[in-house]
Scaffold this active site. Structure first.
Site, mmCIF file in Angstrom:
data_model
loop_
_atom_site.group_PDB
_atom_site.id
_atom_site.type_symbol
_atom_site.label_atom_id
_atom_site.label_comp_id
_atom_site.label_asym_id
_atom_site.label_seq_id
_atom_site.Cartn_x
_atom_site.Cartn_y
_atom_site.Cartn_z
ATOM 1 N N HIS A 144 -8.602 -16.021 -60.130
ATOM 2 C CA HIS A 144 -9.370 -15.765 -61.346
ATOM 3 C C HIS A 144 -10.812 -16.232 -61.137
ATOM 4 O O HIS A 144 -11.052 -17.280 -60.525
ATOM 5 C CB HIS A 144 -8.758 -16.513 -62.533
ATOM 6 C CG HIS A 144 -7.558 -15.830 -63.106
ATOM 7 N ND1 HIS A 144 -6.370 -15.762 -62.433
ATOM 8 C CD2 HIS A 144 -7.373 -15.177 -64.277
ATOM 9 C CE1 HIS A 144 -5.491 -15.102 -63.181
ATOM 10 N NE2 HIS A 144 -6.076 -14.736 -64.305
ATOM 11 N N LYS B 36 -7.295 -15.692 -77.791
ATOM 12 C CA LYS B 36 -8.372 -14.795 -78.224
ATOM 13 C C LYS B 36 -7.957 -14.023 -79.471
ATOM 14 O O LYS B 36 -8.783 -13.674 -80.310
ATOM 15 C CB LYS B 36 -8.721 -13.840 -77.072
ATOM 16 C CG LYS B 36 -9.938 -12.968 -77.308
ATOM 17 C CD LYS B 36 -10.573 -12.563 -75.976
ATOM 18 C CE LYS B 36 -9.648 -11.674 -75.180
ATOM 19 N NZ LYS B 36 -9.692 -10.269 -75.621
#
Length: 911
Positions: free
Chosen positions: A142, A568
């Site tokens: 990532h 999120k």
């Protein structure tokens, strides 16, 4: 590495108390030493650097020509502080053991095993838990690691030099020599460019991941097994448990939104992982060839071992003639040489030696060497040389890691649709009943897939079919070389059926009857996906074809939980509660279908992406959901933070594994939270989500986010091979943006709302409705509910790291004044409310007073960080006014990127 603490902060053991007293003095000593070194090596190029490091001189007040080097100095300082903290944590653990015993270390194997013995758990119970133990750290690339491999290598040398200097009482001349060696490495770090000039390739990311295995993990893992063995011997009798640690990786296999990861790139990654493991064994065998000089004239060697040695030499052909002649009286050296020659054959050496058929064959032969050494009285040699090698082979095989393949359901379904349309002339629309019926028919159809007859498919479909063919071929040779297919964006059982269908189409001809050569792991990312988990799994297990495949996998189905996107979607509190509920519900579905469900936790480095301390996060998992098995991602900068040095790596792996063991030992006897706690969490979650959604759906909120943060500029850092957005769209709404830049950007502008927003309103509304009884309930939950305590503790720390004065200054970058004022007013009000409500629940007087080390660390760099933030705001404004990075002054762009780097290194995480 931090020494874990328990839920209720019990009285310290005497050894731990003494260690902390010693460590406080050492902290200051190490900090002053590193500061002296950095000032010495930078003083000629950065004026008054000591005042800069102390925060008495602000980087934004410097002339433009001096800013970049000043930022370089600050970035170097933050890195040195992190290295110093690693060193101190390892020393503190050693001090605890010296002052008391290993069981005084909270969260260690010794503490967990001793606690089990004190609680009266039988050896049978402990052995059963150990038999289930399987812990799998999974490395990912990532884009959150801003440091290059060359910088990581320098960090490692600095750590070693620091250990050399502080580890012994040297004579003054020797001490000065070690000090100069340390300063030389710091000088290299200071003069090394921090910014990447180009994005890394996937091949470079593979080598970045392998760095930690080559330097640390290959040799550290056997020592971890020894630590567990010692803990068991202290409290129980019994056999040594089998290796419980495995490693997986996404690096080279994660193609979700990354067009650079092709089937060929994955093939190359598999080759590199295999070669690295074999080369690591070669080094160990070379040492054995050099050192195993045991002679037949001194000891009687068992005849079966001599016969096996002769057989191995025969398998090596003429290349073994030298050792036959020159080491004729040293059979152990001959044996090790024969193993080495066969390994060389696997690495492509020009030899007529026969390569090993499998890692199992290799391990069996090393075990025979280990047994023979013990039989001739060389048990200590076996314990230190061959037994660790056996454990390494059992852990890493000829693969290093099991490489997961990640792709999103959209691509999988498009590929299936393309094949069906090519075969049948038409294909039903995805998501319709006709689509579901088509998948069911195709899964039961034994007709092989003739790719040549399909004609021209899209490049995406061809690439996906090539990938699945590679998976089938690789698993046929080494089943563990390929791990699971991780299906991101899973929204239905049909998505998973489509993966099984591709596996069937691309399987070997004799495997067409059952798609059993593949393990499919659905990744449940959003809150809606988590809530649909039971329906998805129920439909999946009800399918007879898939159920047979799961049975072939040992009646175990792994489910991956996404912390980032659920955060999120609904904010920190709601995400954690929905994840906990989903685990409990999915576990019940597994019991219904007699399938053990294990969970793969997709955690990131930041708190809002699941980055809470591993031991406490595992302890907070619902009762019965661990059961010996746990997989967790180790992402980006967290990999280097945990595994760059041996002592740190051993500590982190032990705390992770011991936490899984502790949760498993509690088993069915672990008391779940009281129903009133769960009811309260359900109410709090709903209230928090409503407040969070009110913010992110506010008019102009996305514009506020884009303009008040460096989210668009993050891509200029070139810290990962994949794009910031899955499908290349501009970030018009949250669904367009990956979770990492979402968190990264909010941390850069010190809003940090992903870790706390909505919690204050939830707590306030709850107590307003329920009055004093409600506040009393929240306080009891804080004391007794592991999950609620974890949420409150981590939210409090993130809230402490946020800074509304700095956030307000970033808000000034927003062009529309009405949007700026409306959004920031909401953030400021919720920040104040959350602070007050958390302190009301915890009984504290100020944020993070319960975490003195964390508080001191943040306070120590606050003045210098404020200057870096001010400079970043100025650079953002200048670069944007110039029309973007391509039109702006390159020196200002570089300064902007260095501020991003320095802020992330100061915080200790990016996304």
């Amino acid at each position: 590495m931090n020494i874990p603490s328990t839920l209720s902060d019990p009285a310290m053991a005497p050894g731990q108390r003494r260690a902390e007293q010693v460590n406080r003095g050492r902290d200051s000593e190490i900090r002053n030493l590193l500061k002296h070194c950095l000032v010495s090596v930078t003083g000629a190029q950065v004026g008054d650097v000591a005042r800069l490091l102390d925060g008495r001189r602000s980087v934004d007040s410097l002339p433009a020509a001096e800013r970049f080097l000043a930022l370089q100095a600050l970035g170097t300082w933050h890195q040195l502080l992190a290295i110093g903290r690693e060193f101190e944590a390892v020393q503190m653990r050693r001090e605890i053991e010296r002052a008391g015993q290993a069981s005084d270390i909270p969260g260690s194997f010794a503490e967990v095993i001793a606690r089990a013995a004190t609680a009266g758990k039988s050896q049978e119970t402990v052995n059963e838990a150990l038999g289930k133990l399987r812990v799998t750290p999974t490395m990912t690339a990532h884009p959150t690691e801003t440091k290059r491999v060359t910088v990581l290598e320098t960090h490692r040398r600095i750590y070693r030099r620091l250990t050399d200097l502080m580890g012994r009482n040297w004579a003054p001349r020797e001490q000065e020599d070690h000090l100069q060696a340390l300063m030389a490495e710091i000088e290299i770090l200071w003069l090394t460019g921090e910014l990447r000039l180009e994005k890394p390739t996937v091949a470079q990311e593979v080598q970045w991941g392998l760095y930690f295995f080559r330097e640390v993990l290959y040799t550290a893992v056997p020592a971890l097994q020894d630590t567990l063995d010692q803990a068991l011997r202290h409290s129980y009798e019994g056999q040594t448990p089998a290796p419980f640690l495995r490693f997986s990786s996404w690096i080279g296999g994660d193609r979700d939104g990354n067009p650079h990861v092709t089937a060929q790139v994955t093939r190359d990654a598999l080759t590199e992982y295999r070669r690295a493991a074999i080369q690591s064994y070669r080094a160990a065998l070379a040492d054995l060839c050099r050192d195993l000089s045991l002679s037949r004239s001194v000891t009687e060697v068992p005849q079966p071992f001599l016969d096996q040695t002769a057989m191995l030499l025969d398998l090596c052909g003429a290349v073994a003639d030298h050792t036959r002649v020159h080491n004729s009286a040293e059979p152990f050296r001959q044996y090790a040489t024969a193993l080495l020659l066969r390994l060389d054959a696997m690495l492509g050496a020009a030899t007529d030696a026969a390569p090993f058929d499998s890692a199992r064959e290799f391990a069996t032969l090393v075990d025979a060497l280990n047994t023979a050494l013990t039989q001739v009285g060389a048990g200590r040699v076996a314990a230190r040389r061959t037994r660790p090698l056996i454990r390494r082979i059992e852990t890493f095989g000829f693969r290093t890691v099991s490489l997961d393949i990640r792709q999103n359901a959209t691509v999988i379904n498009r590929t299936v649709a393309a094949v069906i349309a090519a075969r049948e002339g038409t294909c039903p629309d995805e998501g319709t009943p006709e689509w579901s019926a088509m998948l069911a028919r195709a899964l039961h159809d034994d007709t092989p897939l003739d790719r040549a007859a399909l004609g021209d498919l899209s490049a995406e479909a061809d690439e996906t079919l090539d990938l699945f063919a590679l998976v089938a071929q690789t698993r046929a040779k080494d089943r563990q070389a390929i791990g699971a297919v991780i299906l991101s964006m899973t929204t239905s059982a049909d998505d998973i059926f489509a993966v099984y269908l591709l596996a069937r189409w691309t399987a070997a001809a004799d495997a067409q009857d059952l798609p059993a050569g593949i393990e499919v792991v659905p990744l449940l990312e959003t809150i809606d996906d988590l809530r649909a988990a039971t329906e998805i799994l129920d439909a999946l297990f009800a399918n007879r074809t898939v159920r047979r495949a799961v049975r072939e996998a040992g009646d175990v189905q792994e489910i991956m939980l996404g912390y980032s996107d659920s955060n999120k979607d609904g904010g920190f509190l709601t995400s954690n509660w929905e994840l906990a509920k989903a685990q409990t519900a999915v576990q019940r579905i597994g019991e219904k279908h007699r399938v053990q469900v294990s969970f793969f936790h997709g955690r990131g480095g930041s708190v809002s992406r699941g980055g809470a301390p591993a031991g406490r996060a595992i302890a907070a998992q619902p009762a019965g959901t661990v059961n010996g098995r746990l997989r967790v991602t180790e992402q980006g900068e967290i990999v280097s933070a945990k595994f760059a040095n041996r002592g740190t790596a051993l500590g982190n792996l032990e705390y992770l594994s011991a936490a899984v063991l502790a949760h498993t030992l509690e088993g069915a006897k672990r008391q779940p939270d009281a129903p009133e706690f769960n009811e309260a969490l359900e109410a709090l979650s709903g209230l928090s989500q409503v407040k969070y959604l009110d913010l992110v759906r506010s008019p102009g909120f996305i514009a506020y986010f884009n303009e008040s943060s460096p989210v668009d500029e993050l891509s200029l850092l070139k810290i990962g091979s994949r794009p910031a957005k899955r499908f290349g769209t501009s970030p018009r709404d949250l669904s367009d943006l990956r979770a990492i830049p979402w968190v990264f950007a909010w941390s850069q502008n010190r809003h940090m709302l992903t870790g706390w927003y909505g919690i204050g309103s939830a707590l306030s509304s709850f107590t307003r409705v329920r009055g004093d009884d409600g506040l009393d309930l929240l306080r009891r939950m804080f004391e007794r509910s592991r999950l609620f305590r974890l949420v409150v503790d981590e939210a409090e720390k993130v809230l402490f790291q946020s800074d509304m004065d700095i956030a307000r200054a970033y808000g000034e970058l927003v062009q529309d004044a009405a949007t700026r004022d409306a959004v920031f007013a909401k953030v400021q009000a919720e920040h104040d409310l959350t602070r007050n409500m958390i302190l009301a629940v915890t009984g504290g007087r100020d944020l993070s007073e319960r975490f003195p080390a964390f508080r001191e660390q943040a306070h120590s760099i606050a003045p210098q960080m404020a200057g870096v933030h001010r400079l970043q705001i100025d650079m953002l404004d200048r670069v944007r006014r110039a029309g973007g990075a391509e039109q702006a002054d390159p020196a200002e762009v570089d300064a902007l990127l260095m501020t991003i780097h320095v802020i992330s290194s100061g915080l200790g995480w990016t996304g």
